[in-house]
Scaffold this active site. Structure first.
Site, mmCIF file in Angstrom:
data_model
loop_
_atom_site.group_PDB
_atom_site.id
_atom_site.type_symbol
_atom_site.label_atom_id
_atom_site.label_comp_id
_atom_site.label_asym_id
_atom_site.label_seq_id
_atom_site.Cartn_x
_atom_site.Cartn_y
_atom_site.Cartn_z
ATOM 1 N N GLY A 251 2.585 10.776 7.025
ATOM 2 C CA GLY A 251 1.733 11.114 5.890
ATOM 3 C C GLY A 251 0.702 12.125 6.329
ATOM 4 O O GLY A 251 0.651 12.488 7.510
ATOM 5 N N LYS A 252 -0.126 12.538 5.371
ATOM 6 C CA LYS A 252 -1.136 13.537 5.698
ATOM 7 C C LYS A 252 -2.045 13.076 6.833
ATOM 8 O O LYS A 252 -2.478 13.867 7.659
ATOM 9 C CB LYS A 252 -1.962 13.892 4.464
ATOM 10 C CG LYS A 252 -1.131 14.724 3.484
ATOM 11 C CD LYS A 252 -1.910 15.192 2.288
ATOM 12 C CE LYS A 252 -0.931 15.867 1.321
ATOM 13 N NZ LYS A 252 -1.507 16.164 0.032
ATOM 14 N N ARG A 253 -2.306 11.777 6.887
ATOM 15 C CA ARG A 253 -3.188 11.266 7.923
ATOM 16 C C ARG A 253 -2.565 11.311 9.315
ATOM 17 O O ARG A 253 -3.238 11.316 10.315
ATOM 18 C CB ARG A 253 -3.632 9.836 7.587
ATOM 19 C CG ARG A 253 -5.130 9.790 7.326
ATOM 20 C CD ARG A 253 -5.583 8.419 6.951
ATOM 21 N NE ARG A 253 -5.195 8.101 5.578
ATOM 22 C CZ ARG A 253 -4.947 6.871 5.149
ATOM 23 N NH1 ARG A 253 -5.008 5.859 5.968
ATOM 24 N NH2 ARG A 253 -4.621 6.670 3.882
ATOM 25 N N ASP A 254 -1.236 11.315 9.350
ATOM 26 C CA ASP A 254 -0.573 11.361 10.661
ATOM 27 C C ASP A 254 -0.182 12.782 11.035
ATOM 28 O O ASP A 254 0.727 13.001 11.817
ATOM 29 C CB ASP A 254 0.689 10.489 10.657
ATOM 30 C CG ASP A 254 0.472 9.211 9.913
ATOM 31 O OD1 ASP A 254 -0.162 8.331 10.488
ATOM 32 O OD2 ASP A 254 0.895 9.112 8.742
ATOM 33 N N GLY A 255 -0.831 13.720 10.424
ATOM 34 C CA GLY A 255 -0.613 15.098 10.855
ATOM 35 C C GLY A 255 0.370 15.881 10.003
ATOM 36 O O GLY A 255 0.767 16.976 10.383
#
Ligand code: GLU
Length: 479
Positions: A251-255
């Site tokens: 996801g966006k949080r994981d890059g």
């Protein structure tokens, strides 16, 4: 692949809710490759019916990203086509036309309830410990739909649905997945569940490639295909892209970042296509490096994986480096020079750079670390840096003088790394350790603790500069 007798039509249908991340891009790559492989049509369609989630500028951003990658579409919002328009917000008449058909067939009704009324029904269901379903509350005499109320689909056949997916095989979902869902919202825009079916129908889409989050809603889609008595396209569920640790979807949080960031970092579009295609698909011969054109030849839906693939920056860097190595020299030069200040824009320096980077943005790091300064200015260093391990300054001086003597005798035109290597190897072979000569030379040329070998450095510097730098080192040792 199935359907060879029929023209293959795929569509990439992003919602303009932000930038394109690698998951979106991979879907676009497969859609594109699948269409091109079959001499079919690749459509770009913008699914902009959720006005609350829309982010300004996203459509331009999507188009820019796809253009950078070179995933050319045959029909789309910017170029038109036989089924224009290609933005859902401009296709409301089509949805209305099919909504009316559903109303006439008794498959749709105006939802008469206010939010408060729904809340009361929901609470009651909760108290009675049963799921809240709209289909349990169908109004006996629904008002005539005038567009001010949501239009709901009426699932008549509460049954289990079965379907075939070209990747996952035979799939089933029970009737619990079915409820009276909204076809058209009170703001006049259709829901995804309804709009995409109508668009795919009108645009003749033959293969729908999308993520596994759509499996759960497939019974809803099937109930609409059945109600309208239209043929279902082929379903192709793509495997998820997992984060580097392989545990959860990226996801966006994981890059998962904007694909245009990769452009800024100096990745090649053909490498991005190559790498992303491999997360979730592989060619029969397990080939790992291919051009976009080769991908089209190799691509086959049957080789899409069922389980998720991991995203890995290191593998991407490796693939990118392989593509850099394959660039024609004029193209490579253009890319490299974009990152270099004018005084360093010299062809000779290119092989040295290419050896040390995996993406063009690494050149910036080389520049910041002073790794290329030696090319246009004399390195500054202290005497001790020239002395290899237990060698003495005297011995080092002698070695450098000998090397200078041999290099001075070399013709300018013979001043290649191969010749220089032969000369220096012959000299250093006579020493206890080659480093006794090769180290001070390398240092005299670059002034760096880590640098390429002295042969390549002297070829890059040229004869007179090489001699000049040896002279500098010799004078320092003489002090
Ligand atoms: N607009 C949908 C999304 O961005 C597309 C899904 C589909 O390809 O049908 O998720």
């Amino acid at each position: 692949m199935e359907n060879i007798d029929k023209k293959v039509i795929t569509r990439f249908a992003p919602s303009p809710t932000g930038f394109m991340h690698i998951g979106n891009v991979r879907t676009a790559i497969y859609d594109w490759a699948c269409a091109k492989k079959n001499n079919g049509t690749f459509i770009l369609r913008i699914e902009d019916t959720d006005k609350a989630r829309e982010v300004e500028g996203s459509i331009e951003h999507i188009i820019k990203s796809l253009k950078w990658l070179g995933l050319n579409w045959n029909e789309g919002p910017d170029i038109g086509g036989p089924n224009a328009p290609y933005k859902q917000s401009e296709r409301l008449e089509s949805y209305l036309k099919y909504a009316k058909i559903l109303i006439d067939k008794g498959f749709a009704y105006a939802d008469p309830y206010t939010e408060e009324e729904v809340e009361i029904m929901r609470k009651k269901a909760e108290e009675e410990k049963r799921p809240f379903l709209y289909r349990d509350h169908r109004p006996e005499n629904p008002p005539i739909w005038d567009g001010t109320k949501p239009l709901r689909f009426k699932v008549k056949d509460i049954k289990s649905y079965e379907w075939d997916d070209l990747v996952r095989g035979h799939l089933k979902a029970g009737h619990e997945a079915l409820d009276d869902f909204i076809l058209i919202k009170s703001d006049g825009y259709p829901t995804y569940n309804f709009a995409h079916i109508i668009d795919d129908l009108e645009m003749g889409v033959t293969h729908i490639l999308r993520g596994d989050e759509f499996i759960a809603s497939t019974p809803k889609f099937l109930s609409v295909y059945d109600a309208l008595e239209i043929k279902r396209p082929e379903f192709v569920i793509l495997p998820p892209i997992m984060g580097t640790d392989g545990r959860k979807k990226m996801g966006k949080r994981d890059g998962a970042k904007d694909v245009l960031e990769y452009q800024k970092e100096g990745y090649l579009p053909e490498a991005m296509i190559n790498y992303l295609a491999l997360i979730g698909w592989s060619p029969v011969d397990e080939k790992e490096i291919f051009s976009p054109k080769e991908l089209i030849e190799l691509f086959d839906i049957n080789n899409i994986h069922i389980s998720g693939g991991k995203y890995n920056d290191e593998k991407l860097d490796w693939v990118n480096k392989e593509h850099i190595k394959r660039l024609p020299s004029d193209v490579l030069e253009k890319y490299v020079f974009e990152w270099l200040p004018v005084e360093l824009q010299n062809k000779k320096i290119i092989p040295l750079i290419v050896e040390r980077i995996s993406k063009f943005g690494d050149i910036k790091i080389m520049l910041e670390g002073g790794e290329l300064d030696f090319f246009y200015k004399d390195p500054i260093y202290t005497k001790d840096k020239l002395i290899y391990k237990t060698t003495t300054p005297k011995q080092t001086l002698k070695n450098l003088e000998e090397a200078k003597g041999a290099l001075v005798m070399t013709e300018e035109s013979e001043f290649t790394k191969e010749n220089i290597k032969a000369i220096l190897m012959e000299l250093s072979d006579k020493l206890e350790n080659r480093g006794q000569l090769l180290h001070p030379m390398r240092f005299a040329f670059s002034g760096l603790d880590k640098s390429p070998d002295p042969f390549i450095l002297s070829e890059i510097l040229g004869k007179s500069e090489t001699i000049h730098r040896l002279d500098n080192a010799i004078s320092l040792l003489n002090e």
